[in-house]
Write a protein that holds these residues in place. Sequence first.
Motif, PDB file in Angstrom:
ATOM      1  N   GLN A 116       3.157 -10.103 -19.001  1.00  0.00           N
ATOM      2  CA  GLN A 116       2.636  -8.909 -19.674  1.00  0.00           C
ATOM      3  C   GLN A 116       2.422  -7.763 -18.691  1.00  0.00           C
ATOM      4  O   GLN A 116       2.555  -6.588 -19.058  1.00  0.00           O
ATOM      5  CB  GLN A 116       1.336  -9.232 -20.407  1.00  0.00           C
ATOM      6  CG  GLN A 116       1.526 -10.126 -21.616  1.00  0.00           C
ATOM      7  CD  GLN A 116       0.344 -10.079 -22.549  1.00  0.00           C
ATOM      8  OE1 GLN A 116       0.180  -9.138 -23.311  1.00  0.00           O
ATOM      9  NE2 GLN A 116      -0.493 -11.107 -22.489  1.00  0.00           N
ATOM     10  N   ASP A 120       3.150  -3.486 -18.411  1.00  0.00           N
ATOM     11  CA  ASP A 120       2.276  -2.452 -17.852  1.00  0.00           C
ATOM     12  C   ASP A 120       3.041  -1.600 -16.839  1.00  0.00           C
ATOM     13  O   ASP A 120       2.916  -0.375 -16.822  1.00  0.00           O
ATOM     14  CB  ASP A 120       1.065  -3.092 -17.164  1.00  0.00           C
ATOM     15  CG  ASP A 120       0.173  -3.863 -18.117  1.00  0.00           C
ATOM     16  OD1 ASP A 120       0.183  -3.557 -19.324  1.00  0.00           O
ATOM     17  OD2 ASP A 120      -0.537  -4.782 -17.648  1.00  0.00           O
ATOM     18  N   LEU A 133       3.689  -0.938 -25.388  1.00  0.00           N
ATOM     19  CA  LEU A 133       2.413  -1.375 -24.821  1.00  0.00           C
ATOM     20  C   LEU A 133       1.256  -0.939 -25.721  1.00  0.00           C
ATOM     21  O   LEU A 133       0.329  -1.723 -25.962  1.00  0.00           O
ATOM     22  CB  LEU A 133       2.232  -0.798 -23.421  1.00  0.00           C
ATOM     23  CG  LEU A 133       0.898  -1.116 -22.737  1.00  0.00           C
ATOM     24  CD1 LEU A 133       0.710  -2.623 -22.570  1.00  0.00           C
ATOM     25  CD2 LEU A 133       0.811  -0.411 -21.387  1.00  0.00           C
ATOM     26  N   ALA A 134       1.324   0.279 -26.220  1.00  0.00           N
ATOM     27  CA  ALA A 134       0.274   0.763 -27.117  1.00  0.00           C
ATOM     28  C   ALA A 134       0.204  -0.093 -28.378  1.00  0.00           C
ATOM     29  O   ALA A 134      -0.888  -0.431 -28.865  1.00  0.00           O
ATOM     30  CB  ALA A 134       0.519   2.229 -27.471  1.00  0.00           C
ATOM     31  N   ARG A 136       1.161  -3.259 -28.643  1.00  0.00           N
ATOM     32  CA  ARG A 136       0.649  -4.579 -28.285  1.00  0.00           C
ATOM     33  C   ARG A 136      -0.862  -4.547 -28.032  1.00  0.00           C
ATOM     34  O   ARG A 136      -1.574  -5.482 -28.369  1.00  0.00           O
ATOM     35  CB  ARG A 136       1.379  -5.117 -27.040  1.00  0.00           C
ATOM     36  CG  ARG A 136       2.738  -5.720 -27.373  1.00  0.00           C
ATOM     37  CD  ARG A 136       3.221  -6.668 -26.296  1.00  0.00           C
ATOM     38  NE  ARG A 136       4.345  -7.486 -26.766  1.00  0.00           N
ATOM     39  CZ  ARG A 136       4.220  -8.609 -27.432  1.00  0.00           C
ATOM     40  NH1 ARG A 136       2.995  -9.062 -27.733  1.00  0.00           N
ATOM     41  NH2 ARG A 136       5.276  -9.289 -27.828  1.00  0.00           N
ATOM     42  N   GLU A 137      -1.352  -3.472 -27.440  1.00  0.00           N
ATOM     43  CA  GLU A 137      -2.791  -3.372 -27.192  1.00  0.00           C
ATOM     44  C   GLU A 137      -3.566  -3.192 -28.494  1.00  0.00           C
ATOM     45  O   GLU A 137      -4.675  -3.714 -28.632  1.00  0.00           O
ATOM     46  CB  GLU A 137      -3.078  -2.233 -26.218  1.00  0.00           C
ATOM     47  CG  GLU A 137      -2.771  -2.587 -24.774  1.00  0.00           C
ATOM     48  CD  GLU A 137      -3.573  -3.796 -24.295  1.00  0.00           C
ATOM     49  OE1 GLU A 137      -4.810  -3.728 -24.263  1.00  0.00           O
ATOM     50  OE2 GLU A 137      -2.951  -4.821 -23.958  1.00  0.00           O
ATOM     51  N   ARG A 140      -3.702  -6.562 -29.884  1.00  0.00           N
ATOM     52  CA  ARG A 140      -4.651  -7.381 -29.129  1.00  0.00           C
ATOM     53  C   ARG A 140      -6.087  -7.064 -29.555  1.00  0.00           C
ATOM     54  O   ARG A 140      -6.927  -7.967 -29.653  1.00  0.00           O
ATOM     55  CB  ARG A 140      -4.462  -7.155 -27.616  1.00  0.00           C
ATOM     56  CG  ARG A 140      -5.251  -8.151 -26.761  1.00  0.00           C
ATOM     57  CD  ARG A 140      -4.914  -8.005 -25.291  1.00  0.00           C
ATOM     58  NE  ARG A 140      -5.425  -6.786 -24.704  1.00  0.00           N
ATOM     59  CZ  ARG A 140      -6.672  -6.629 -24.272  1.00  0.00           C
ATOM     60  NH1 ARG A 140      -7.564  -7.615 -24.384  1.00  0.00           N
ATOM     61  NH2 ARG A 140      -7.048  -5.486 -23.729  1.00  0.00           N
ATOM     62  N   TRP A 141      -6.363  -5.785 -29.832  1.00  0.00           N
ATOM     63  CA  TRP A 141      -7.710  -5.420 -30.306  1.00  0.00           C
ATOM     64  C   TRP A 141      -8.019  -6.168 -31.603  1.00  0.00           C
ATOM     65  O   TRP A 141      -9.123  -6.689 -31.778  1.00  0.00           O
ATOM     66  CB  TRP A 141      -7.802  -3.907 -30.508  1.00  0.00           C
ATOM     67  CG  TRP A 141      -9.205  -3.417 -30.725  1.00  0.00           C
ATOM     68  CD1 TRP A 141     -10.057  -2.915 -29.781  1.00  0.00           C
ATOM     69  CD2 TRP A 141      -9.924  -3.383 -31.967  1.00  0.00           C
ATOM     70  NE1 TRP A 141     -11.266  -2.577 -30.361  1.00  0.00           N
ATOM     71  CE2 TRP A 141     -11.213  -2.858 -31.701  1.00  0.00           C
ATOM     72  CE3 TRP A 141      -9.619  -3.756 -33.275  1.00  0.00           C
ATOM     73  CZ2 TRP A 141     -12.182  -2.680 -32.694  1.00  0.00           C
ATOM     74  CZ3 TRP A 141     -10.577  -3.592 -34.265  1.00  0.00           C
ATOM     75  CH2 TRP A 141     -11.841  -3.057 -33.977  1.00  0.00           C
ATOM     76  N   TRP A 165     -12.658  -6.461 -25.857  1.00  0.00           N
ATOM     77  CA  TRP A 165     -11.261  -6.062 -25.645  1.00  0.00           C
ATOM     78  C   TRP A 165     -11.028  -5.734 -24.176  1.00  0.00           C
ATOM     79  O   TRP A 165     -10.011  -6.107 -23.591  1.00  0.00           O
ATOM     80  CB  TRP A 165     -10.951  -4.867 -26.545  1.00  0.00           C
ATOM     81  CG  TRP A 165      -9.563  -4.335 -26.497  1.00  0.00           C
ATOM     82  CD1 TRP A 165      -8.409  -4.967 -26.854  1.00  0.00           C
ATOM     83  CD2 TRP A 165      -9.184  -3.011 -26.089  1.00  0.00           C
ATOM     84  NE1 TRP A 165      -7.334  -4.118 -26.697  1.00  0.00           N
ATOM     85  CE2 TRP A 165      -7.782  -2.919 -26.235  1.00  0.00           C
ATOM     86  CE3 TRP A 165      -9.896  -1.896 -25.642  1.00  0.00           C
ATOM     87  CZ2 TRP A 165      -7.076  -1.760 -25.930  1.00  0.00           C
ATOM     88  CZ3 TRP A 165      -9.202  -0.737 -25.336  1.00  0.00           C
ATOM     89  CH2 TRP A 165      -7.802  -0.679 -25.486  1.00  0.00           C
ATOM     90  N   ASN A 169      -9.040  -8.307 -20.998  1.00  0.00           N
ATOM     91  CA  ASN A 169      -7.814  -7.714 -20.465  1.00  0.00           C
ATOM     92  C   ASN A 169      -7.245  -8.566 -19.333  1.00  0.00           C
ATOM     93  O   ASN A 169      -7.981  -9.036 -18.462  1.00  0.00           O
ATOM     94  CB  ASN A 169      -8.108  -6.300 -19.950  1.00  0.00           C
ATOM     95  CG  ASN A 169      -6.849  -5.512 -19.678  1.00  0.00           C
ATOM     96  OD1 ASN A 169      -6.035  -5.883 -18.849  1.00  0.00           O
ATOM     97  ND2 ASN A 169      -6.693  -4.405 -20.386  1.00  0.00           N
ATOM     98  N   ARG A 170      -5.957  -8.733 -19.335  1.00  0.00           N
ATOM     99  CA  ARG A 170      -5.282  -9.550 -18.319  1.00  0.00           C
ATOM    100  C   ARG A 170      -5.492  -9.022 -16.902  1.00  0.00           C
ATOM    101  O   ARG A 170      -5.377  -9.770 -15.927  1.00  0.00           O
ATOM    102  CB  ARG A 170      -3.782  -9.618 -18.601  1.00  0.00           C
ATOM    103  CG  ARG A 170      -3.098  -8.259 -18.656  1.00  0.00           C
ATOM    104  CD  ARG A 170      -1.701  -8.353 -19.208  1.00  0.00           C
ATOM    105  NE  ARG A 170      -1.192  -7.053 -19.646  1.00  0.00           N
ATOM    106  CZ  ARG A 170      -1.415  -6.549 -20.855  1.00  0.00           C
ATOM    107  NH1 ARG A 170      -2.153  -7.206 -21.727  1.00  0.00           N
ATOM    108  NH2 ARG A 170      -0.910  -5.372 -21.196  1.00  0.00           N
TER     109      ARG A 170
END
Length: 201
Positions: A116, A120, A133-134, A136-137, A140-141, A165, A169-170
Amino acid sequence: MVREYRSKLREQLALANREAVVAVATEMFTARGWVATTMADVADAAHLTRQTVYQQFNGKLTLLDACIAHALAGGDGLRVRDQPTFQAMGVGDQATRIRAGGHWLRGAHERSAAIQYVLDQAAVTDDAAAARLAEREAARWNEVAHASTLIVGHRPHDDVIDAMWVLTNRRWWLLLVGKRGWNGDRWERWFENAATATFTM
């Protein structure tokens, strides 16, 4: 019957090729990064033609996205919410549920944080990657909101979800485990303490 047999063989071959490409690409992306990994190199390493690879993936971003999805699914194809370790966040008292959350997240980070992180990297210079990415985030939220609801038994305030959240984060896994040399057990203890404090906000 012969036609059906050949069709099944083609499907099996296509699936095997896809799995080979994803495995090779995951290794190359994480070792080389976004820029240095090319579709041609992936095809060569997988012992396939470029045409075969492009039949499965129409570009490098699509391939990276498939690598991320495969890592998150843990190789079994289950959606995140359907994984038994994820569902364990809804069983037991709150402390037990938080521990289950830390255990699931540790496994997810072990499988997927590095791949992932390549997205980034890509998002810095590639507009399409930034858009992905937006997306996926945002997804994720929603997963964090669902997990938090499992843990506390009701949907928490958005401020709590936002804090979780960030906590999940990774990047923190990559910093603490990858840079600071923590092992997974130490990270889980840190996460449990931080999550417990967050849920009392």
